[in-house]
Write an enzyme that holds these catalytic residues in place. Structure first.
Site, PDB file in Angstrom:
ATOM      1  N   THR A   1       0.552  -1.067  -0.010  1.00 45.41           N
ATOM      2  CA  THR A   1      -0.218  -0.308   0.273  1.00 45.41           C
ATOM      3  C   THR A   1       0.799   1.210   0.329  1.00 45.41           C
ATOM      4  O   THR A   1       0.799   2.107  -1.077  1.00 45.41           O
ATOM      5  CB  THR A   1      -0.812   0.306   1.407  1.00 45.41           C
ATOM      6  OG1 THR A   1      -1.952  -1.323   1.061  1.00 45.41           O
ATOM      7  CG2 THR A   1      -1.948   0.772   1.343  1.00 45.41           C
TER       8      THR A   1
ATOM      9  N   ARG B   1      -2.456   5.304   6.983  1.00 45.63           N
ATOM     10  CA  ARG B   1      -3.266   4.063   7.664  1.00 45.63           C
ATOM     11  C   ARG B   1      -2.700   3.837   9.374  1.00 45.63           C
ATOM     12  O   ARG B   1      -1.270   4.518   9.859  1.00 45.63           O
ATOM     13  CB  ARG B   1      -2.248   2.804   7.253  1.00 45.63           C
ATOM     14  CG  ARG B   1      -2.286   1.243   7.523  1.00 45.63           C
ATOM     15  CD  ARG B   1      -1.455   0.194   6.774  1.00 45.63           C
ATOM     16  NE  ARG B   1      -1.542   0.420   5.898  1.00 45.63           N
ATOM     17  CZ  ARG B   1      -1.643  -1.154   4.926  1.00 45.63           C
ATOM     18  NH1 ARG B   1      -0.618  -1.823   5.387  1.00 45.63           N
ATOM     19  NH2 ARG B   1      -2.611  -1.880   4.370  1.00 45.63           N
TER      20      ARG B   1
HETATM   21  C1  NCD Z   1      -3.952  -6.071   3.308  1.00 42.20           C
HETATM   22  C2  NCD Z   1      -3.972  -5.028   4.797  1.00 42.20           C
HETATM   23  O1  NCD Z   1      -3.294  -4.370   5.056  1.00 42.20           O
HETATM   24  O2  NCD Z   1      -5.423  -5.179   4.718  1.00 42.20           O
HETATM   25  N1  NCD Z   1      -2.699  -5.707   2.764  1.00 42.20           N
HETATM   26  C3  NCD Z   1      -2.843  -4.830   1.502  1.00 42.20           C
HETATM   27  O3  NCD Z   1      -2.778  -3.100   1.743  1.00 42.20           O
HETATM   28  N2  NCD Z   1      -2.345  -5.215   0.345  1.00 42.20           N
HETATM   29  C4  NCD Z   1      -3.602  -7.611   3.417  1.00 42.20           C
HETATM   30  C5  NCD Z   1      -3.331  -8.074   5.055  1.00 42.20           C
HETATM   31  O4  NCD Z   1      -3.092  -7.325   5.365  1.00 42.20           O
HETATM   32  O5  NCD Z   1      -3.069  -9.466   5.890  1.00 42.20           O
END
Ligand code: NCD
Length: 304
Positions: free
Chosen positions: A52, A101
């Site tokens: 991400t 995040r």
């Molecule tokens: C996901 C997340 O961060 O929720 N990953 C991501 O962003 N591609 C899935 C995960 O961490 O399992």
């Protein structure tokens, strides 16, 4: 000013526009190289990430913009006790757009109240992950051609898997969709997600613990990792972590047109032997993530 906190902040038409824009970027990357010149994206990651964060950063770079930020709470002033609101108020003055995040559900929403620039939720706790869903939607469009008439199997940690929650919400707006919810008893889809999106819209769904029984019915199999970091005790995690392992043998029962998706990172839930199967599209999916994030940045910065 528009933020993206929840995938439902975007209408179906806006999602179509983003997908069209992402396709245009894929086909004509040179047309976009200067679009965000002198613009800055701040990536505020209070929780680990590879795809991400890097895909956001790559997206901004490919638009000719710059990137600043941090990749763990420890290296930010959060470790000194600064509140999310204060961090955002300050970063608003340094950047043009924020991707954030946070391990706490709702933190990006709180941030958006305080921010003078667009805030994108890049994952909040076990709640939502709208830009993964945009990635998933672009993948479905590219691989299946559209969103209607699909039977979607969601498998693994449906309780804590935020990508699943946002994807269920997004897919609940299309025609003739069916959900097959595959998880251990303890990791079932939260009832608020089921009520708000599946039951409220009278969408047919089934729940099962057995992937083998249903794999043959699916157009899409969306595998997920058991979310270790959200468990209260390690014993439960260890007991549940290998509940599902997709193998080449299991894939024999699936239709030739089924696609396997996964937001990644993968732990054990898809055996590496499946990677060479043409139906496995999780690495292509990760690549699509950069293009749809480019489209999203352009939209929120109101750049044509
Ligand atoms: C996901 C997340 O961060 O929720 N990953 C991501 O962003 N591609 C899935 C995960 O961490 O399992």
């Amino acid at each position: 000013m528009k933020h993206l906190i929840d995938i439902m902040d975007l209408s179906v038409e806006e999602i179509d526009e983003l997908i069209d824009k992402a396709k245009s970027i894929i086909n004509n990357p040179d047309d976009y190289r200067e679009k965000c010149r002198y613009k800055k994206l701040a990536t505020l990651f209070f929780e680990p990430s590879t795809r991400t964060r890097l895909s956001f950063e790559a997206a901004m770079m490919e638009l000719g913009g710059n990137v600043l930020g941090f990749s763990e709470a420890q290296s930010s002033s959060a470790s000194k006790g600064e509140s999310v609101s204060d961090t955002i108020a300050v970063v608003s003055g340094y950047a043009d757009i924020i991707a954030m995040r946070h391990p706490k559900e709702g933190a990006p929403l709180v941030a958006s109240y305080k921010s003078e620039i667009p805030v994108i939720n890049a994952g909040d706790g076990g709640h939502n992950h709208p830009t993964q869903t945009l990635t998933d939607l672009l993948t479905i469009k590219m691989e299946k051609g559209g969103f209607d008439n699909l039977t979607i199997g969601l498998c693994g940690d449906l309780k804590f898997g935020r990508t699943v929650h946002s994807l269920v919400a997004a897919m609940s707006r299309y025609k003739n969709v069916k959900f097959v919810l595959i998880s251990p008893e303890e990791l079932k889809l939260p009832s608020y997600v089921k009520n708000m999106y599946i039951k409220k819209n009278n969408i047919p769904y089934t729940q099962t613990t057995a992937l083998d029984d249903v794999i043959g019915e699916l157009d899409i199999l969306y595998m997920t990792r058991v979310q270790r970091e959200r468990f209260f005790n390690e014993e439960d995690y260890l007991r549940l972590k290998d509940s599902y392992i997709l193998t080449a043998d299991k894939m024999k029962k699936a239709s030739d047109n089924m696609i396997v998706m996964h937001p990644l990172p993968r732990v054990n839930e898809i055996s590496t032997e499946v990677d060479n199967d043409k139906r496995a599209c999780y690495f292509r999916q990760a690549k699509y993530g950069k293009f749809i994030r480019m489209a999203l940045i352009l939209k929120l910065l109101e750049v044509d």
